[in-house]
Design an enzyme around this catalytic site. Structure first.
Site, PDB file in Angstrom:
ATOM      1  N   GLY A 175       0.908  -1.208  -0.053  1.00  0.00           N
ATOM      2  CA  GLY A 175      -0.037  -0.156  -0.030  1.00  0.00           C
ATOM      3  C   GLY A 175       0.853   1.189  -0.117  1.00  0.00           C
ATOM      4  CB  CYS A 176       2.961   2.771   1.884  1.00  0.00           C
ATOM      5  SG  CYS A 176       4.131   4.430   2.102  1.00  0.00           S
TER       6      CYS A 176
END
Length: 276
Positions: free
Chosen positions: A121-122
């Site tokens: 996600g990052c």
């Protein structure tokens, strides 16, 4: 709740009992949801990263991750990949992928190891300092592919992508990364709960099959983040097309790498970001 297929490596979705609420009525039913497992990546016996990933095509995923993250320079630096699934006697099913890589690549990895957990996600989760942030992409060679690109290639890819999204049709919740030729025809595609993972699986297929990454483009069912562009640049992909919006850093990196970036891609329209 059970797996629709016997082998975890053949799955991607599980069946789930649900209650559908519609117009004040409640109906008991069954639905499918995309699988999300912790996937431990181990290089030469040393754990390097734990990714949240759909547990299929994991050999392609591991190879693509190793190349797109710069752990190895080429597929031939990967000597072996072994995948082990753990489902019995554990609170959460997980898989471990053990890669044996060339000693030179392993020595370089040990010299710059950093925590990469949560990368789905990052793109920079776990990075230790700004100095470790890699924002200097390789320049993609000009092989003339963009000049050969058919006028309707993006529209064709947008039209064909749903045909390659079996898990998305089943669950409504996975990303896809498709490999397209100059006409926009999709040769193959991979799905995953993480857009970065889907692209890594595609890159893994390219490098393991020794396909020419400069002779095609990627079509992604997601937004364009800087890391997706960075991964494409590392293997020389000349164009990245996405269904959703790009970030400012994705545009900047695409410009620096010489990658053509197009977003908001539909069958009748798309937005192109200037290279200058």
């Amino acid at each position: 709740m059970n797996d629709p297929l016997e082998n975890a490596e053949e799955c991607g979705a599980i069946e789930q009992a649900v209650r559908r609420h519609r117009d004040g009525h409640v109906e008991a039913a069954h639905d499918h949801v995309g699988q999300e497992w912790p996937i431990a990546l181990v290089f030469n016996g040393i754990s390097h990263a734990v990714m949240m990933c759909t547990p299929r095509d994991l050999e392609a995923f591991a190879a693509g991750f190793a190349v797109s993250e710069g752990i190895v320079e080429r597929a031939s630096d990967i000597r072996d990949i072994e995948v082990t699934f753990h489902r019995e006697g554990v609170a959460t099913p997980y898989a471990q992928v053990e890669l044996t890589i060339a000693q030179q690549a392993f020595a370089a990895l040990k010299a710059r190891r950093r925590a990469l957990a949560g990368r789905t996600g990052c793109g920079v989760c776990g990075i230790e300092s700004i100095e470790l942030l890699d924002l200097a992409p390789e320049r993609v060679p000009d092989t003339g592919f963009l000049a050969r690109l058919a006028p309707g290639a993006i529209a064709r890819a947008a039209n064909e992508l749903p045909l390659h999204q079996a898990l998305t049709r089943m669950t409504g919740g996975l990303h896809a990364a498709a490999w397209c030729d100059a006409s926009g025809a999709i040769a193959f595609a991979f799905e995953d709960v993480g857009r970065h993972n889907a692209l890594d699986k595609l890159i893994g297929r390219l490098v393991r099959d020794r396909l020419d990454a400069t002779n095609g483009f990627v079509f992604l069912s997601s937004r364009a983040s800087y890391e997706l562009v960075r991964k494409a640049a590392r293997v020389g992909i000349p164009m990245v097309a996405t269904i959703s919006a790009p970030s400012s850093l994705a545009i900047a990196l695409a410009r620096e790498a010489g990658i053509r970036l197009v977003s908001f891609c539909r069958e009748s329209s798309y937005v192109e970001y200037d290279a200058s």
